[in-house]
Design a protein around this motif. Structure first.
Motif, short mmCIF file in Angstrom:
data_model
loop_
_atom_site.label_atom_id
_atom_site.label_comp_id
_atom_site.label_asym_id
_atom_site.label_seq_id
_atom_site.Cartn_x
_atom_site.Cartn_y
_atom_site.Cartn_z
N GLU A 18 0.83 -1.21 0.00
CA GLU A 18 0.00 0.00 0.00
C GLU A 18 0.86 1.26 0.00
OE1 GLU A 18 -2.48 -0.79 3.38
OE2 GLU A 18 -4.00 -1.80 2.16
N ARG A 21 2.05 1.72 -3.49
CA ARG A 21 0.94 2.22 -4.31
C ARG A 21 0.68 3.70 -4.05
NH1 ARG A 21 -3.07 -3.05 -3.74
NH2 ARG A 21 -1.98 -4.33 -5.28
N ARG A 64 3.35 5.67 -5.84
CA ARG A 64 3.05 5.70 -7.27
C ARG A 64 1.95 6.71 -7.56
NH1 ARG A 64 5.10 1.81 -10.41
NH2 ARG A 64 5.99 -0.04 -9.44
N PRO A 84 1.45 1.94 -12.72
CA PRO A 84 1.54 0.69 -11.95
C PRO A 84 2.47 -0.35 -12.58
CG PRO A 84 -0.75 1.31 -12.28
CD PRO A 84 0.08 2.25 -13.08
N SER A 113 3.54 -5.46 -7.10
CA SER A 113 3.70 -4.00 -7.18
C SER A 113 4.84 -3.57 -8.10
CB SER A 113 3.92 -3.43 -5.78
OG SER A 113 5.15 -3.88 -5.25
#
Length: 171
Positions: A120, A123, A126, A133, A163
């Protein structure tokens, strides 16, 4: 869920089951199974263990959901039940799942929660930096300890596959 049902709080039971279905089973269980199921270096027996876990959890989840969404769960159970080794003409004749506190692997839960927080975090990076992604990303974990190093080593396959991230922990 069991406590909510015993207290006739079907709204809260439904909410918890919904959250588990989407936030745990679909978001994490399925996502973390992909690297194993797609790994050409693993044997079919190793992949079968993962598929068995996915089906077993899904079948139990359907039995938990059945009092709340009977028509949907019945239809799905007709396909999933036999795959999970459950025999019978209907989900209605299956026992409701009983929790077993002795089966909880607290260490595995801690490891998965660690992995989820790292993924997480990646993410979030990003998203904040507009990094696609699918673009490989190198990340340095700071202030980690030997436990983090071990978890990083054990979970590097998931971090790379889920990821697209190469993580390192400074020595």
């Amino acid at each position: 869920v069991q406590r909510h049902i015993e207290a006739y709080r079907l709204d809260l039971a439904a909410k918890d089951l919904y959250e588990f279905t989407w936030n745990d089973y679909c978001d994490w269980y399925l996502e973390l199974s992909k690297p194993i199921l797609q790994d050409d270096n693993l044997s079919e027996a190793e992949k079968a263990l993962t598929r068995n876990t996915l089906i077993t959890v899904l079948e139990a989840l359907l039995r938990c959901l059945h009092p709340i969404t009977p028509f949907i769960t019945e239809e799905i159970w007709q396909s999933v039940g036999p795959l999970a080794g459950k025999l019978g003409p209907t989900i209605m004749l299956q026992p409701y799942p009983e929790p077993n506190e002795h089966d909880i692997d607290f260490r595995a839960n801690e490891d998965i929660e660690w992995l989820k927080v790292v993924i997480e975090g990646v993410r979030n990076i990003r998203g904040e930096m507009n990094i696609p992604p699918g673009k490989e990303l190198s990340v340095l974990l700071r202030k980690g300890d030997e436990n983090d190093r071990l978890r990083l080593s054990k979970n590097s396959q998931y971090l790379r596959t889920v990821s697209y991230t190469h993580l390192t922990l400074p020595t």
